[in-house]
Design an enzyme around this catalytic site. Structure first.
Site, PDB file in Angstrom:
ATOM      1  N   ASP A 121       9.166   2.725   0.837  1.00 36.37           N
ATOM      2  CA  ASP A 121       7.644   3.276   2.156  1.00 36.37           C
ATOM      3  C   ASP A 121       8.305   3.224   3.312  1.00 36.37           C
ATOM      4  OD1 ASP A 121       5.688   3.686   3.214  1.00 36.37           O
ATOM      5  OD2 ASP A 121       4.313   3.423   0.996  1.00 36.37           O
ATOM      6  N   PHE A 126       1.012  -1.151  -0.292  1.00 37.95           N
ATOM      7  CA  PHE A 126      -0.380   0.138  -0.449  1.00 37.95           C
ATOM      8  C   PHE A 126       0.517   0.857   0.009  1.00 37.95           C
ATOM      9  CE2 PHE A 126      -2.556   3.581   2.220  1.00 37.95           C
ATOM     10  CZ  PHE A 126      -3.751   3.367   1.173  1.00 37.95           C
ATOM     11  N   LYS A 173       2.289  10.067   7.789  1.00 39.27           N
ATOM     12  CA  LYS A 173       2.068   9.714   9.696  1.00 39.27           C
ATOM     13  C   LYS A 173       2.743  10.915  10.795  1.00 39.27           C
ATOM     14  CE  LYS A 173      -0.210   5.433   7.474  1.00 39.27           C
ATOM     15  NZ  LYS A 173      -1.186   5.698   7.658  1.00 39.27           N
TER      16      LYS A 173
END
Length: 405
Positions: free
Chosen positions: A226, A141, A255
């Site tokens: 990532d 993702f 985040k």
């Protein structure tokens, strides 16, 4: 006539918000540390952390003070100008990592979009105009823009929107032979999460990451990490790549970078960054003084040896509690992860009841996440107190008992 205000209820969501989410039936209104309260005053222990975002808990006093102070100085300028918070944050990130250059944006998807564009731009401008292939992994993702959702290895998120960006190949995660079978001189990048988060909290093996580095070097491709979910102390190091000898060429983080304030960054080396010129990429809000000031404060707190050691200590608290629950209920087949990114995979007979467990946990006052179709995910504050862990685990045990009878 007096203005009649519409009651702010969960039902209002179904009337006014695009129907792409299915939020819980309660509405949180306040958070402090690792606890949250809803409109009715019910208290919850937060093991979700805003999906690994609120790394220092809710309303950390240093972040609150920083935001308040910056809000009285400078909010926004645009990238026609630079600003002090962005420059301070960029310098601290480069000092703490392999990187020489930083690009700021607002979300993990935007940081990844920039990373993928940079990888192709670098390869096509310095090696060959045909060097555009990106290798990524099933169940990965990387965001919700069309480019990032296509690189992500979950077709359910990218299907139905028309023709997808081309030259993206997906292979099984942790399968180096599968990568060797598709990599060639047209490959510009391999994109990987050190731990697949949304895909089920599945760590990459050291041999796999080392093999990816070697293949990238062999084929003049860039290795992109990532670290949107694994970065900023989540695994017990500032970034997950620092657990190994494998250093990426490009790294993305978001985040927890802002501790709850929207901000992201792409990090890379000078030799790669220099292909970019004014106008080759951009963003309106990236490098915003408000965001960067909060992110700097978050980085200062998290990039501390004592705090990072505490992440490993808390990992042990969670693992011990989950194993004790499992010894009693035999509900999990695997408990995996690193630091405070933990996944507990449900046994096959319980896999279809994942949402039931999360719902029951909420009823008992515990916020939980899922990862994939059969994994309970735990991404709490990196400084969650032991008492909150114990009380939260007691609530989880009550929820499990309720669901399985």
């Amino acid at each position: 006539m007096p203005v009649t205000q519409t009651p702010i209820t969960r039902e209002l969501f179904d009337e006014v918000i695009l129907p792409i989410y299915a939020p819980a039936q309660f509405v949180p209104v306040k958070g402090q540390g690792s606890r949250v309260w809803d409109q009715q005053g019910k208290e919850y222990i937060d093991f979700a952390g805003g999906i690994a975002v609120t790394a220092l808990g809710h309303c950390h006093p240093v972040l609150v003070e920083t935001l308040q102070k910056q809000s009285e100085q400078l909010w926004h300028l645009s990238n026609i100008f630079t600003n002090e918070p962005a420059l301070r944050l960029a310098k601290k990130l480069t000092d703490a990592t392999f990187a020489d250059r930083i690009f700021f944006a607002n979300s993990g998807a935007e940081a990844n979009e920039a990373a993928f564009k940079l990888a192709r731009y670098y390869a096509t401008n310095t090696i060959s105009p045909y060097k555009t292939k990106i290798i990524a992994f099933h169940h990965a993702f990387h965001g919700r823009t069309f480019f990032t959702v296509t690189v992500g290895g979950q077709p359910k998120y990218s299907d139905g929107f028309g023709p997808k960006p081309a030259d993206i190949v997906h292979v099984p995660f942790n399968d180096l032979d599968a990568v060797k079978a598709v990599i060639d001189d047209h490959t510009c990048a391999i994109v990987v999460e050190p731990i697949q988060g949304e895909g089920g909290v599945t760590p990459a093996t050291e041999a796999f990451l080392s093999g990816l580095r070697q293949l990238c070097d062999q084929y003049q491709a860039l290795l992109v990490f990532d670290e949107v979910q694994t970065g900023m102390g989540r695994t017990g190091k500032l970034f997950a790549y620092q657990h190994s000898e494998v250093v990426p060429d490009i790294l993305t983080t978001a985040k927890a970078l802002g501790g709850g304030f929207p901000v992201s960054a792409m990090l890379t080396r000078e030799g790669i960054a220099k292909v970019m010129t004014p106008g080759s990429h951009g963003t309106t809000y990236g490098g915003n003084p408000l965001a960067c000031s909060v992110a700097e404060a978050s980085l200062d707190i998290i990039n501390d040896s004592q705090l990072l050691a505490g992440v490993e200590q808390r990992h042990q608290w969670f693992i011990k509690a989950l194993e004790e629950i499992n010894n009693h209920y035999h509900i999990f087949t695997t408990i995996r992860g690193k630091g405070l990114l933990i996944g507990a995979q449900l046994a096959p007979e319980y896999a279809a009841r994942l949402r039931d467990f999360i719902q029951a946990a909420a009823e008992h006052g515990l916020l939980l996440l899922s990862a994939g179709s059969d994994v309970l995910r735990f991404t709490p504050s990196l400084i969650i107190p032991e008492q909150d862990v114990q009380q939260g685990m007691a609530k989880l045990q009550q929820a499990i008992a309720q669901v399985i009878g």
